[in-house]
Motif scaffolding. Structure first.
Motif, PDB file in Angstrom:
ATOM      1  N   SER A   2       0.804  -1.223   0.000  1.00 41.31           N
ATOM      2  CA  SER A   2       0.000   0.000   0.000  1.00 41.31           C
ATOM      3  C   SER A   2       0.841   1.278   0.000  1.00 41.31           C
ATOM      4  O   SER A   2       0.412   2.282   0.526  1.00 41.31           O
ATOM      5  N   TYR A  62       5.814  -6.394   4.505  1.00 38.18           N
ATOM      6  CA  TYR A  62       4.341  -6.419   4.567  1.00 38.18           C
ATOM      7  C   TYR A  62       3.824  -7.730   5.161  1.00 38.18           C
ATOM      8  O   TYR A  62       2.704  -7.779   5.663  1.00 38.18           O
ATOM      9  N   LYS A  66       3.140  -4.294  10.882  1.00 34.93           N
ATOM     10  CA  LYS A  66       2.087  -3.332  10.573  1.00 34.93           C
ATOM     11  C   LYS A  66       2.747  -2.110   9.950  1.00 34.93           C
ATOM     12  O   LYS A  66       3.962  -1.963  10.038  1.00 34.93           O
ATOM     13  N   SER A  67       1.924  -1.242   9.370  1.00 37.81           N
ATOM     14  CA  SER A  67       2.511  -0.034   8.784  1.00 37.81           C
ATOM     15  C   SER A  67       1.528   1.105   8.950  1.00 37.81           C
ATOM     16  O   SER A  67       0.372   0.876   9.318  1.00 37.81           O
ATOM     17  N   ASN A  70      -1.288   0.405   6.850  1.00 41.38           N
ATOM     18  CA  ASN A  70      -1.950  -0.869   7.185  1.00 41.38           C
ATOM     19  C   ASN A  70      -1.827  -1.122   8.680  1.00 41.38           C
ATOM     20  O   ASN A  70      -1.147  -2.067   9.102  1.00 41.38           O
ATOM     21  N   ASN A  73      -2.555  -4.710   9.782  1.00 44.51           N
ATOM     22  CA  ASN A  73      -1.991  -5.763   8.942  1.00 44.51           C
ATOM     23  C   ASN A  73      -1.847  -7.079   9.714  1.00 44.51           C
ATOM     24  O   ASN A  73      -1.436  -7.083  10.860  1.00 44.51           O
ATOM     25  N   ILE A  75       0.113 -10.071  10.723  1.00 47.60           N
ATOM     26  CA  ILE A  75       1.579 -10.155  10.674  1.00 47.60           C
ATOM     27  C   ILE A  75       2.091 -11.583  10.891  1.00 47.60           C
ATOM     28  O   ILE A  75       1.358 -12.473  11.258  1.00 47.60           O
TER      29      ILE A  75
END
Ligand code: GDP
Length: 437
Positions: A2, A62, A66-67, A70, A73, A75
């Motif tokens: 993303s 990814y 997490k980001s 996201n 996310n 993981i």
């Protein structure tokens, strides 16, 4: 995936330009600004598979973290390489011989990492483009390389085939900076964190096997100082070792002719040679799994996103304004920035105490008490806080704080004394009036 590549630092006619808004958008993001910064970047000549490598790094990231884009996310996905026929996304990489950008390209998504020691960190990934090709001058190369070295906590130098003597020379700035910091401050810590030589198309696996272990032996052999080395080669090696906390090397096999030569290749892993695929699967977790990550420090001070934003902009401004960037000026600037902010914080401690106490003062002794207590508390905070630079720097900024407090005190001491005298005078007059009455 993303995110997208952002060309935040550009070289235009040998001048550094940067997108302040985009840089701040990453470093001052609410989820990033208070976290410790991890900054991973790759440098090296173009068309050597840097962006391709980072594309697989992003797949790993990814699948594990997490980001900011996201935050929920899923993981720790062991199948991080994905399907064999999924085209590679990420930093623009392509076959052909035209480079498209020059400068430093940041991934627009920042990964949020919980480190094993409980600290929260934010990880930025950056590619660099246009280095070491025929169109880029040596001065520009060294500028990009120096900037990247100053900003990152893990720098990857991507090379084809072997490490040559002139590759070590690329590290000139880092080694000059190390010389300077060691001479000035007597600090034991090294100025930069991790550095990895990533060798592509390694063709000598019988002597030095693929991967980290073979890379370590190969690098030891390159960096060893030999009796026949002229002084210059000796000192480059010694200073490289004293510049980085950790120096590693990894040897990757030739990826196979589809990856290396097919102009329609889309980055999927299906056609990779088995050796290459296996080494890639081993190398990336060694680089990016949580226990291998290193946070960014500048002159021994931990960088959060917010602090890094200040320091990076300071560096970028220096690189913007001068053609030849001296390590000394970078070093002095970082010290000045850090120590000035310490002086300001200590001055505020003094000033807040004075502001809270000044109205209750009734005599000269109390003026002196307030002054001594507030100044004492500011000075002892200064003495106890972590400092940057040499003892001479500390003494210099301590003197600045001392003078600033003394100068400031002249004003409030004077007005407070005038108030006390006025109260006394009013009292005297009132008593006199009472007597006369
Ligand atoms: P960059 O300019 O260094 O970022 O290079 P790219 O990642 O855009 O890759 C340039 C070309 O090299 C592409 O065609 C890739 O498929 C190819 N490539 C990727 N990895 C390797 C490698 O390890 N060896 C060789 N010989 N080619 C590679």
């Amino acid at each position: 995936m993303s995110g997208e590549p952002l060309n935040i630092v550009r070289f235009v006619n040998s001048k550094v330009e940067y997108d302040k808004g985009a840089l701040e958008g990453l470093l001052l993001h609410p989820d990033v600004k208070d976290r410790k910064l991890i900054f991973i970047s790759i440098v090296g000549a173009f068309r050597r598979g840097k962006s391709f490598f980072l594309g697989y790094c992003l797949r790993y990231l990814y699948a594990h973290y997490k980001s900011i884009k996201n935050p929920h996310n899923l993981i720790n996905n062991p199948n991080w390489m994905g399907a064999a026929d999924t085209p590679l996304q990420g930093f623009t990489w392509r076959s052909g011989t035209q480079r498209d950008t020059t400068g430093i390209i940041f991934w627009s998504d920042v990964f949020l990492v919980d480190l094993p020691n409980g600290e929260k960190a934010a990880m930025i990934i950056a590619d660099s483009q246009g280095l070491f090709d025929t169109e880029t001058s040596t001065a520009d190369n060294s500028k990009i390389f120096s900037l990247v070295t100053l900003m990152t906590s893990m720098e990857i130098l991507n090379l084809q085939g072997i490490i040559q003597e002139d590759h070590l020379q690329y590290l000139q700035f880092a080694t000059e900076y190390a010389k300077f910091t060691t001479n000035q401050s007597g600090q034991s810590q090294k100025p930069f964190q991790n550095f990895m030589f990533l060798i592509r198309d390694w063709s000598n696996p019988d002597e030095y096997p693929f991967g980290y272990e073979g890379g370590r032996k190969y690098l030891d052999e390159i960096l060893v100082v030999k009796p026949h080395h002229p002084a210059e080669l000796k000192s480059v090696r010694e200073y490289i070792k004293s510049s980085f906390d950790k120096l590693t090397c990894s040897l990757l096999p030739y990826p196979g002719k589809t990856v290396a030569r097919d102009s329609n290749y889309d980055g999927r892993w299906a056609p990779m040679d088995e050796d290459f695929l296996n080494e890639l699967k081993l190398l990336i977790p060694k680089l990016l799994s949580v226990e291998h990550l290193t946070t960014k420090k500048i002159n021994g001070i931990d960088m959060t996103g917010a602090l890094a934003n200040e320091y990076f902009q300071q560096f970028l401004n220096i690189f913007q304004s001068s053609t030849v960037v001296q390590p000394q000026s970078i070093y002095e600037t970082t010290i000045d920035k850090f120590m000035t902010s310490l002086v300001n914080r200590c001055f505020d401690i003094y000033k807040n105490f004075v502001n809270n106490s000044v109205n209750g003062i009734q005599n000269e002794d109390q003026i002196n008490n307030v002054f001594n207590t507030s100044k004492g508390s500011a000075m002892s905070t200064f003495d106890n806080e972590k400092k940057m630079g040499s003892p001479a720097h500390a003494a210099n900024y301590r003197a600045i704080l001392n003078t600033r407090i003394d100068n400031d005190s002249v004003g409030w001491k004077g007005t407070t004394m005038a108030k006390i005298l006025k109260v006394r005078e009013d009292q005297r007059r009132a008593e006199e009036a009472a007597r006369e009455a």
